[in-house]
Design an enzyme around this catalytic site. Sequence first.
Site, PDB file in Angstrom:
ATOM      1  N   GLN A   1       0.838  -1.189   0.000  1.00  0.00           N
ATOM      2  CA  GLN A   1       0.000   0.000   0.000  1.00  0.00           C
ATOM      3  C   GLN A   1       0.880   1.248   0.000  1.00  0.00           C
ATOM      4  O   GLN A   1       1.647   1.477   0.934  1.00  0.00           O
ATOM      5  CB  GLN A   1      -0.899  -0.005   1.240  1.00  0.00           C
ATOM      6  CG  GLN A   1      -1.646   1.284   1.507  1.00  0.00           C
ATOM      7  CD  GLN A   1      -2.634   1.638   0.417  1.00  0.00           C
ATOM      8  OE1 GLN A   1      -2.322   2.471  -0.432  1.00  0.00           O
ATOM      9  NE2 GLN A   1      -3.795   1.012   0.428  1.00  0.00           N
TER      10      GLN A   1
ATOM     11  N   ARG B   1      -0.078   4.332   0.223  1.00  0.00           N
ATOM     12  CA  ARG B   1      -0.591   5.385   1.093  1.00  0.00           C
ATOM     13  C   ARG B   1      -0.292   5.028   2.544  1.00  0.00           C
ATOM     14  O   ARG B   1      -0.634   3.954   3.025  1.00  0.00           O
ATOM     15  CB  ARG B   1      -2.100   5.532   0.888  1.00  0.00           C
ATOM     16  CG  ARG B   1      -2.736   6.656   1.663  1.00  0.00           C
ATOM     17  CD  ARG B   1      -3.993   7.144   0.971  1.00  0.00           C
ATOM     18  NE  ARG B   1      -4.752   6.068   0.375  1.00  0.00           N
ATOM     19  CZ  ARG B   1      -5.955   5.663   0.800  1.00  0.00           C
ATOM     20  NH1 ARG B   1      -6.506   6.251   1.817  1.00  0.00           N
ATOM     21  NH2 ARG B   1      -6.592   4.702   0.195  1.00  0.00           N
TER      22      ARG B   1
ATOM     23  N   GLY C   1      -9.206  -1.648  -1.884  1.00  0.00           N
ATOM     24  CA  GLY C   1     -10.330  -1.401  -0.990  1.00  0.00           C
ATOM     25  C   GLY C   1      -9.966  -1.288   0.475  1.00  0.00           C
ATOM     26  O   GLY C   1     -10.778  -1.607   1.346  1.00  0.00           O
ATOM     27  N   GLU C   2      -8.750  -0.800   0.765  1.00  0.00           N
ATOM     28  CA  GLU C   2      -8.338  -0.750   2.173  1.00  0.00           C
ATOM     29  C   GLU C   2      -9.165   0.246   2.986  1.00  0.00           C
ATOM     30  O   GLU C   2      -9.427   0.025   4.167  1.00  0.00           O
ATOM     31  CB  GLU C   2      -6.850  -0.393   2.287  1.00  0.00           C
ATOM     32  CG  GLU C   2      -6.353  -0.455   3.720  1.00  0.00           C
ATOM     33  CD  GLU C   2      -4.846  -0.526   3.851  1.00  0.00           C
ATOM     34  OE1 GLU C   2      -4.349  -0.199   4.938  1.00  0.00           O
ATOM     35  OE2 GLU C   2      -4.178  -0.905   2.871  1.00  0.00           O
ATOM     36  N   ARG C   3      -9.612   1.341   2.359  1.00  0.00           N
ATOM     37  CA  ARG C   3     -10.449   2.298   3.091  1.00  0.00           C
ATOM     38  C   ARG C   3     -11.758   1.637   3.535  1.00  0.00           C
ATOM     39  O   ARG C   3     -12.222   1.833   4.661  1.00  0.00           O
ATOM     40  CB  ARG C   3     -10.731   3.531   2.229  1.00  0.00           C
ATOM     41  CG  ARG C   3      -9.523   4.440   2.018  1.00  0.00           C
ATOM     42  CD  ARG C   3      -9.863   5.632   1.141  1.00  0.00           C
ATOM     43  NE  ARG C   3     -10.747   6.563   1.822  1.00  0.00           N
ATOM     44  CZ  ARG C   3     -12.032   6.735   1.531  1.00  0.00           C
ATOM     45  NH1 ARG C   3     -12.609   6.017   0.577  1.00  0.00           N
ATOM     46  NH2 ARG C   3     -12.764   7.612   2.197  1.00  0.00           N
ATOM     47  N   ARG C   4     -12.363   0.854   2.633  1.00  0.00           N
ATOM     48  CA  ARG C   4     -13.597   0.145   2.985  1.00  0.00           C
ATOM     49  C   ARG C   4     -13.333  -0.860   4.099  1.00  0.00           C
ATOM     50  O   ARG C   4     -14.130  -1.020   5.024  1.00  0.00           O
ATOM     51  CB  ARG C   4     -14.150  -0.583   1.748  1.00  0.00           C
ATOM     52  CG  ARG C   4     -14.991   0.304   0.831  1.00  0.00           C
ATOM     53  CD  ARG C   4     -15.163  -0.334  -0.542  1.00  0.00           C
ATOM     54  NE  ARG C   4     -13.998  -0.091  -1.381  1.00  0.00           N
ATOM     55  CZ  ARG C   4     -13.631  -0.867  -2.383  1.00  0.00           C
ATOM     56  NH1 ARG C   4     -14.316  -1.961  -2.655  1.00  0.00           N
ATOM     57  NH2 ARG C   4     -12.580  -0.563  -3.108  1.00  0.00           N
TER      58      ARG C   4
END
Length: 289
Positions: free
Chosen positions: A44, A46, A85-88
């Site tokens: 990732q 971010r 989809g890490e935010r989800r």
Amino acid sequence: MPFSRLFGKKDKEYIEIETEETVEEFVQQIVELPVASIVPNRYQPRTVFDSSKIEELARTIRIHGVIQPIVVREYEPEKFEIIAGERRFRAVSSLDWDTIPAIVQNLTDDEVAAIALIENLQREELTPIEEAKAYQSLLDMQEVTQEALAQRVGKSQSAIANKLRLLRLPEVAQQAVLDKQISERHGRSLLVLETEEQQVDILAKIIENKWNVKETEQQIQALITEPESKPKKMKPKRQAISRDVRIAVNTIKQSITMVKDNGMDLQMEEEESDDYYQITIQIPKQKAK
């Protein structure tokens, strides 16, 4: 951009919903996975997640559910790593839900890293330093040129190069860009300075004085040109030698040359002062036979 285009593969390896058949195929691949069995993407790019935006997303998911499933890969039996989809995933984790809808894909490390980068680039959520590190990671893993990478991620080669230049900044300056204390343009301005000490010093002044980019560039330019503006030390002027002295000096030098030509190894030293011109001659003694 379909992720499969990054790797020259057919689109069937990453599902695109275009027809009723693909919709049905897409739905069939969705599974409910235990949240506890999922780990974040190790590639990732971010590193900073806005907690307020995660909370906002969590409130939406609480009301409407997870509309778009996350994408994962199985790295160990019953253990999954997030591809997209890490935010989800973070939002669902904050709700303490047991499961989350997901699609399991079989992808390599290079593919996972590229997808994570593209997903974030398309949302324009990466900081310049995160983006630069992601580009460097892809260059190292995929062994491609900057030009080839630029084509794959839909950027110009110069844009990629400018981001990568930020990685030449000292760690403290990179962190300042990451924390949004200074802008990317501030960071590029610092690269003009030759030493890390100068860069760190100007960085502190940027933050303290809240200089904009133009003010920063002016201060850097003043620092660079400062040594040139200092008056140079002038060498003391020698008094002019009169014609008679020049004739005397040249006559002595000619005589020494004649003696040397006859085989004697003479050593001569010259010294000039304000009051006189001195010539010292060393004549070696002949060795005893």
